[in-house]
Write an enzyme that holds these catalytic residues in place. Structure first.
Site, mmCIF file in Angstrom:
data_model
loop_
_atom_site.group_PDB
_atom_site.id
_atom_site.type_symbol
_atom_site.label_atom_id
_atom_site.label_comp_id
_atom_site.label_asym_id
_atom_site.label_seq_id
_atom_site.Cartn_x
_atom_site.Cartn_y
_atom_site.Cartn_z
ATOM 1 N N LYS A 73 10.784 16.712 16.132
ATOM 2 C CA LYS A 73 10.894 18.093 15.638
ATOM 3 C C LYS A 73 9.519 18.741 15.667
ATOM 4 O O LYS A 73 8.761 18.661 14.698
ATOM 5 C CB LYS A 73 11.469 18.085 14.212
ATOM 6 C CG LYS A 73 11.555 19.478 13.561
ATOM 7 C CD LYS A 73 12.493 19.477 12.378
ATOM 8 C CE LYS A 73 12.463 20.789 11.631
ATOM 9 N NZ LYS A 73 13.541 20.904 10.631
ATOM 10 N N GLU A 110 8.544 14.857 12.504
ATOM 11 C CA GLU A 110 8.131 16.271 12.499
ATOM 12 C C GLU A 110 6.636 16.450 12.234
ATOM 13 O O GLU A 110 6.208 16.501 11.084
ATOM 14 C CB GLU A 110 8.934 17.048 11.442
ATOM 15 C CG GLU A 110 8.541 18.527 11.380
ATOM 16 C CD GLU A 110 9.334 19.356 10.361
ATOM 17 O OE1 GLU A 110 10.088 18.773 9.568
ATOM 18 O OE2 GLU A 110 9.163 20.579 10.357
HETATM 19 P P1 13P Z 1 11.730 26.281 9.269
HETATM 20 O O1 13P Z 1 12.652 26.411 10.453
HETATM 21 O O2 13P Z 1 11.969 27.336 8.221
HETATM 22 O O3 13P Z 1 10.305 26.124 9.669
HETATM 23 O O4 13P Z 1 12.151 24.956 8.522
HETATM 24 C C1 13P Z 1 12.404 23.838 9.277
HETATM 25 C C2 13P Z 1 11.986 22.650 8.524
HETATM 26 O O5 13P Z 1 12.787 21.808 8.209
HETATM 27 C C3 13P Z 1 10.575 22.504 8.199
HETATM 28 O O6 13P Z 1 10.316 21.208 7.770
#
Ligand code: 13P
Length: 337
Positions: A219, A177
Site C-alpha cells: 500500500k 504500507e
Molecule cells: P487515506 O486514503 O485517507 O490516506 O487512508 C488510507 C489509509 O488507510 C492510511 O493508512
C-alpha cells in the site's frame, strides 16, 4: 500457516474491479473526522457510522475488504452477529489495523517509527479467530529539512517486515504500507526519490525476513507533488512517475498494489488510479485502499442523521464504483454527474 490460503486471500482482495475500504481510523482520528461534521465521537456513533459503511447494499461489487480498528471488530449488529461475521455474510473480507501508531523515533529530529510488535503474535491469533483475514501496518515518512533520515527509513522497513512475517505465520495477509506524506512544498521529483528509497529499504527487509511476497499486498503513496508545492504535476505525470518508481522497486511476485489516498481530493484519487490502469497491463493488480477518498462524501451526507443513512450509502457506493472503474481504466470525470 498455509501459503495457499494467504495467496488466495491476497488475490481475492485485488480481484478484478475490486479494492479495499480503509475505515480503521484510530480513536483520535475518528474523533476528528466525526467532529468535522458536528458529530460527537461515542461508542454508539462510531458503531453506527462503521455499520453504515459496510452494510451499503451492493458494496461488495466494488469493495473486497474493509480495514477495521480494534474496536470495530469487537462490535455487533443489533441481532448480535459480530461485525466481522456480518461483513463476511455481505461478501466483504474483514481486515484489521494491528500497528499501535507512529511514535517519535528516539534520537531523531521529530521523525516517526511505527510501534506494535510486542504481543503481535497473540493479537494476530485472536483476530484470525474473530474472522479477520488481512492486516495493515502504516509507517509514516515525512519529507523536508533533511528528512527522511536513513535511520527512519531503515527502522520503519525493519518493523514492517517483522509485522508482515508475523501476520503470515498467523494466517493474515499483511498490507505493507510505507506512506511518504504529501505534506510539504517539495516537488514530484523529491517525492520520487524518497519513495524509491523507502520501497528499496522495505523490499530489502521483506526479503531478509523471508516474507512470502505472493501472500502480501503493498500500500504505497502515489508519486505526487507536495501539497504546498507551487507547481502541481498533472495526472499523466503522476501516473507515469508512480509507475516508473513501482516498476523499479516492486517484485512481480506481489499480487497487488493498493494505493492510499493520502489527502488527495476524491476525484483526483480516482483520476490518478485510472491513468495508471488505462490501456496498460501490469504484473500486479493496481487498485485502491482509500480512506478519506472513499468516505468523505458519505460522512458529510450522513452527519449523524438517521434519516440520511441511505443517502450517505449512495455516496459511498458511487465513490466505490468510480474507483472500481479506475482499476480498469474506465473512469472519467464525466461519470461524476
Ligand atoms: P487515506 O486514503 O485517507 O490516506 O487512508 C488510507 C489509509 O488507510 C492510511 O493508512
Amino acid at each position: 500457516m498455509s501459503l495457499q490460503e494467504l495467496e488466495s486471500n491476497a488475490n481475492a482482495l485485488v480481484a478484478p474491479g475490486k479494492g479495499i475500504l480503509a475505515a480503521d481510523e484510530s480513536t483520535g482520528t475518528i474523533k476528528k473526522r466525526l467532529a468535522s461534521v458536528g458529530v460527537e465521537s461515542t461508542d454508539e456513533t462510531r458503531r453506527g457510522y462503521r455499520r453504515l459503511l459496510f452494510t451499503t447494499e451492493g458494496l461488495s461489487q466494488f469493495v473486497s475488504g474493509m480495514i477495521c480498528y480494534d474496536e470495530t471488530v469487537r462490535q455487533n449488529m443489533p441481532n448480535g452477529t459480530s461485525f466481522p461475521a456480518a461483513m463476511r455474510e455481505l461478501g466483504i473480507i474483514p481486515g484489521i489495523k494491528v500497528d499501535t501508531g507512529a511514535k517519535e523515533l528516539a534520537g531523531s529530529d521529530g521523525e516517526k517509527v511505527t510501534e506494535g510488535l510486542d504481543g503481535l503474535r497473540d493479537r494476530v491469533a485472536e483476530y484470525y479467530a474473530m474472522g479477520c483475514r488481512f492486516a495493515k501496518w502504516r509507517a509514516v515518512i515525512e519529507i523536508g529539512n533533511a528528512k527522511p533520515s536513513r535511520t527512519c527509513l531503515e527502522a520503519n522497513a525493519h518493523a514492517l517486515a517483522r509485522y508482515a512475517r508475523l501476520c503470515q505465520e498467523g494466517g493474515l495477509v499483511p498490507i505493507v504500507e510505507p506512506e511518504v506524506l504529501m505534506d510539504g512544498d517539495h516537488d514530484i521529483e523529491t517525492c520520487y526519490a524518497v519513495t524509491s528509497e523507502a520501497l528499496h529499504q522495505v523490499f530489502a527487509q521483506l526479503y531478509r525476513q523471508n516474507v512470502h511476497l505472493e501472500g502480501m499486498l503493498l500500500k504505497p503513496n502515489m508519486v505526487i507533488s507536495g501539497k504546498g508545492c507551487a507547481t502541481q504535476a498533472d495526472v499523466e505525470t503522476v501516473a507515469t512517475r508512480t509507475l516508473e518508481c513501482l516498476y523499479r522497486h516492486v517484485p512481480a511476485a506481489v499480487p497487488g498494489i493498493v494505493f492510499l489516498s493520502g489527502g488527495q481530493s476524491d476525484e483526483l484519487a480516482s483520476a490518478h488510479l485510472n491513468a495508471m490502469n488505462a490501456g496498460r497491463q501490469h504484473p500486479w493488480a493496481m487498485s485502491f485502499s482509500y480512506g478519506r477518498a472513499l468516505q468523505a462524501p458519505a460522512l458529510k451526507t450522513w452527519s449523524g442523521k438517521d434519516d440520511q443513512v441511505a443517502a450517505a450509502q449512495a455516496k459511498l457506493l458511487h465513490r466505490a464504483k468510480m474507483n472500481s472503474l479506475a482499476t480498469k481504466g474506465e473512469y472519467s470525470a464525466a461519470l461524476e454527474g
